[in-house]
Design a protein around this motif. Structure first.
Motif, mmCIF file in Angstrom:
data_model
loop_
_atom_site.group_PDB
_atom_site.id
_atom_site.type_symbol
_atom_site.label_atom_id
_atom_site.label_comp_id
_atom_site.label_asym_id
_atom_site.label_seq_id
_atom_site.Cartn_x
_atom_site.Cartn_y
_atom_site.Cartn_z
ATOM 1 N N SER A 42 40.129 50.904 32.858
ATOM 2 C CA SER A 42 39.404 50.046 33.802
ATOM 3 C C SER A 42 37.976 50.533 33.929
ATOM 4 O O SER A 42 37.693 51.723 33.753
ATOM 5 N N ALA A 43 37.058 49.602 34.231
ATOM 6 C CA ALA A 43 35.651 49.932 34.442
ATOM 7 C C ALA A 43 35.057 48.851 35.344
ATOM 8 O O ALA A 43 34.956 47.684 34.939
ATOM 9 N N GLU A 84 28.589 46.151 32.953
ATOM 10 C CA GLU A 84 29.242 47.175 32.143
ATOM 11 C C GLU A 84 28.802 48.577 32.545
ATOM 12 O O GLU A 84 27.632 48.820 32.813
ATOM 13 N N ILE A 85 29.750 49.522 32.570
ATOM 14 C CA ILE A 85 29.459 50.897 32.952
ATOM 15 C C ILE A 85 29.036 51.724 31.745
ATOM 16 O O ILE A 85 28.124 52.530 31.831
ATOM 17 N N TYR A 86 29.697 51.545 30.608
ATOM 18 C CA TYR A 86 29.460 52.456 29.492
ATOM 19 C C TYR A 86 28.904 51.722 28.274
ATOM 20 O O TYR A 86 29.085 50.522 28.100
ATOM 21 N N ASP A 87 28.221 52.491 27.421
ATOM 22 C CA ASP A 87 27.555 51.943 26.244
ATOM 23 C C ASP A 87 28.324 52.255 24.967
ATOM 24 O O ASP A 87 28.386 51.452 24.046
ATOM 25 N N THR A 88 28.904 53.458 24.862
ATOM 26 C CA THR A 88 29.713 53.831 23.700
ATOM 27 C C THR A 88 31.099 54.254 24.165
ATOM 28 O O THR A 88 31.284 54.687 25.303
ATOM 29 N N ASP A 89 32.088 54.148 23.277
ATOM 30 C CA ASP A 89 33.470 54.453 23.625
ATOM 31 C C ASP A 89 33.645 55.923 23.992
ATOM 32 O O ASP A 89 32.936 56.797 23.503
ATOM 33 N N ILE A 90 34.618 56.166 24.841
ATOM 34 C CA ILE A 90 34.960 57.527 25.235
ATOM 35 C C ILE A 90 35.565 58.257 24.032
ATOM 36 O O ILE A 90 36.295 57.659 23.232
ATOM 37 N N THR A 91 35.230 59.538 23.866
ATOM 38 C CA THR A 91 35.692 60.294 22.695
ATOM 39 C C THR A 91 36.249 61.662 23.091
ATOM 40 O O THR A 91 35.727 62.323 23.982
ATOM 41 N N ASN A 143 25.092 50.828 49.070
ATOM 42 C CA ASN A 143 24.327 51.578 48.079
ATOM 43 C C ASN A 143 24.882 51.428 46.661
ATOM 44 O O ASN A 143 24.259 51.883 45.701
ATOM 45 N N GLY A 144 26.043 50.825 46.525
ATOM 46 C CA GLY A 144 26.611 50.539 45.221
ATOM 47 C C GLY A 144 27.297 51.724 44.562
ATOM 48 O O GLY A 144 27.035 52.883 44.865
ATOM 49 N N GLY A 145 28.202 51.413 43.644
ATOM 50 C CA GLY A 145 28.916 52.452 42.915
ATOM 51 C C GLY A 145 29.949 51.833 41.996
ATOM 52 O O GLY A 145 30.117 50.607 41.954
ATOM 53 N N GLY A 146 30.641 52.665 41.234
ATOM 54 C CA GLY A 146 31.633 52.152 40.311
ATOM 55 C C GLY A 146 32.676 53.189 39.954
ATOM 56 O O GLY A 146 32.544 54.375 40.293
ATOM 57 N N PHE A 157 40.959 45.554 41.487
ATOM 58 C CA PHE A 157 39.833 46.343 41.993
ATOM 59 C C PHE A 157 39.365 45.745 43.316
ATOM 60 O O PHE A 157 39.271 44.529 43.467
ATOM 61 N N ALA A 158 39.082 46.626 44.288
ATOM 62 C CA ALA A 158 38.618 46.166 45.599
ATOM 63 C C ALA A 158 37.312 46.866 45.947
ATOM 64 O O ALA A 158 37.130 48.050 45.642
ATOM 65 N N SER A 159 36.397 46.154 46.581
ATOM 66 C CA SER A 159 35.149 46.753 47.047
ATOM 67 C C SER A 159 34.691 46.035 48.298
ATOM 68 O O SER A 159 35.033 44.870 48.530
ATOM 69 N N GLY A 160 33.927 46.740 49.134
ATOM 70 C CA GLY A 160 33.442 46.122 50.358
ATOM 71 C C GLY A 160 32.668 47.100 51.209
ATOM 72 O O GLY A 160 32.595 48.299 50.908
#
Length: 255
Positions: free
Chosen positions: A176-177, A158-165, A184-187, A13-16
């Motif tokens: 990946s997460a 962490e991005i998510y709280d419950t598993d994807i369904t 301004n941030g993001g994910g 993962f890359a960010s900048g």
């Protein structure tokens, strides 16, 4: 008979706040399909030309999405792809402004053509903790379904709280997460699932750890064996319709 494409790995993962260079997936091979997801702050919600340009040798996907809303928390998700060749190096995303983050996922056994997927769609949404991904309808069996989402959080963690369904997909797995608080941030969140039988993918949901605007895409990747079967059938049909040069036409006899 088609064989389900497989997920190989994700790269670094890359960010900048300037140019960024995401890594190629570990263990990649020539002919793998590489799909790159890039998140950035588009500046204006819904602006169609506010994402990064495709790096050299990469193709912009048929789908991308801008989150609804306005201000610093909106987000854009862009998709690029490339069929891997020996000698490939990590691509560079030219600074689109404010910040960007990116990750590359690799798939093996995927159809190699101008568009290596047979269904794709996108959606955007205002801030909420309830996230969903758009449905696509596959027309062939054994498709790998890729579900990707960008968020507009200015945070890390962490991005998510419950598993994807999704009850219609087998082996639905987070791949990946990642988030960044630069600019301004993001994910970016990416998951895959398997659709063995052609038909609608249906509803895919995920609960986030906090309220965020988001942009989501769903892509169905075809099997390379499906492509080979179609090309073989086309060759057989073409050959069957051609005259055999070894057989000479006999002249007609009248009387």
């Amino acid at each position: 008979m088609p064989v389900m494409p497989t997920w190989v790995a994700s790269g670094t993962f890359a960010s900048g706040t300037g140019n960024i260079t995401p890594g190629l997936p570990a263990g990649w091979q020539q002919a793998d399909l590489h799909v790159m997801f890039v998140e950035n702050w588009p500046g204006t919600a819904g602006a169609p030309e506010s994402g990064p340009s495709a790096p050299a040798g990469w193709t912009a996907g048929s789908v991308s999405a801008n989150a609804a809303g306005a201000g610093a928390t909106i987000t854009r998700l862009s998709v690029f792809y490339r069929v891997a060749l020996f000698g490939d190096t990590d691509p560079t995303i030219t600074d689109p402004g404010d910040h960007a983050c990116a990750i590359i996922h690799g798939f093996r056994g995927a159809r190699q053509s101008t568009t290596p997927h047979q269904a794709a769609t996108s959606e955007n949404a205002t801030a909420s903790t309830s996230a969903s991904f758009p449905s696509v309808t596959t027309t062939r069996d054994d498709c790998m379904i890729v579900l990707a989402m960008s968020t507009g959080w200015d945070a890390t963690g962490e991005i998510y709280d419950t598993d994807i369904t999704n009850g219609a997909l087998a082996n639905l797995t987070e791949r990946s997460a990642h988030q960044t608080n630069l600019g301004n941030g993001g994910g970016i969140f990416v998951a895959t699932g398997e659709k063995a039988t052609a038909g609608a993918v249906g509803s895919t949901t995920l609960t986030l750890t906090g309220s965020s605007s988001r942009a989501s895409v769903t892509i169905a990747i075809d099997s390379s064996t499906e492509q080979a079967s179609a090309e073989a059938a086309a060759t057989v049909n073409s050959t069957a319709n051609k005259p055999n040069p070894a057989v000479k036409a006999r002249p007609s006899v009248i009387g």
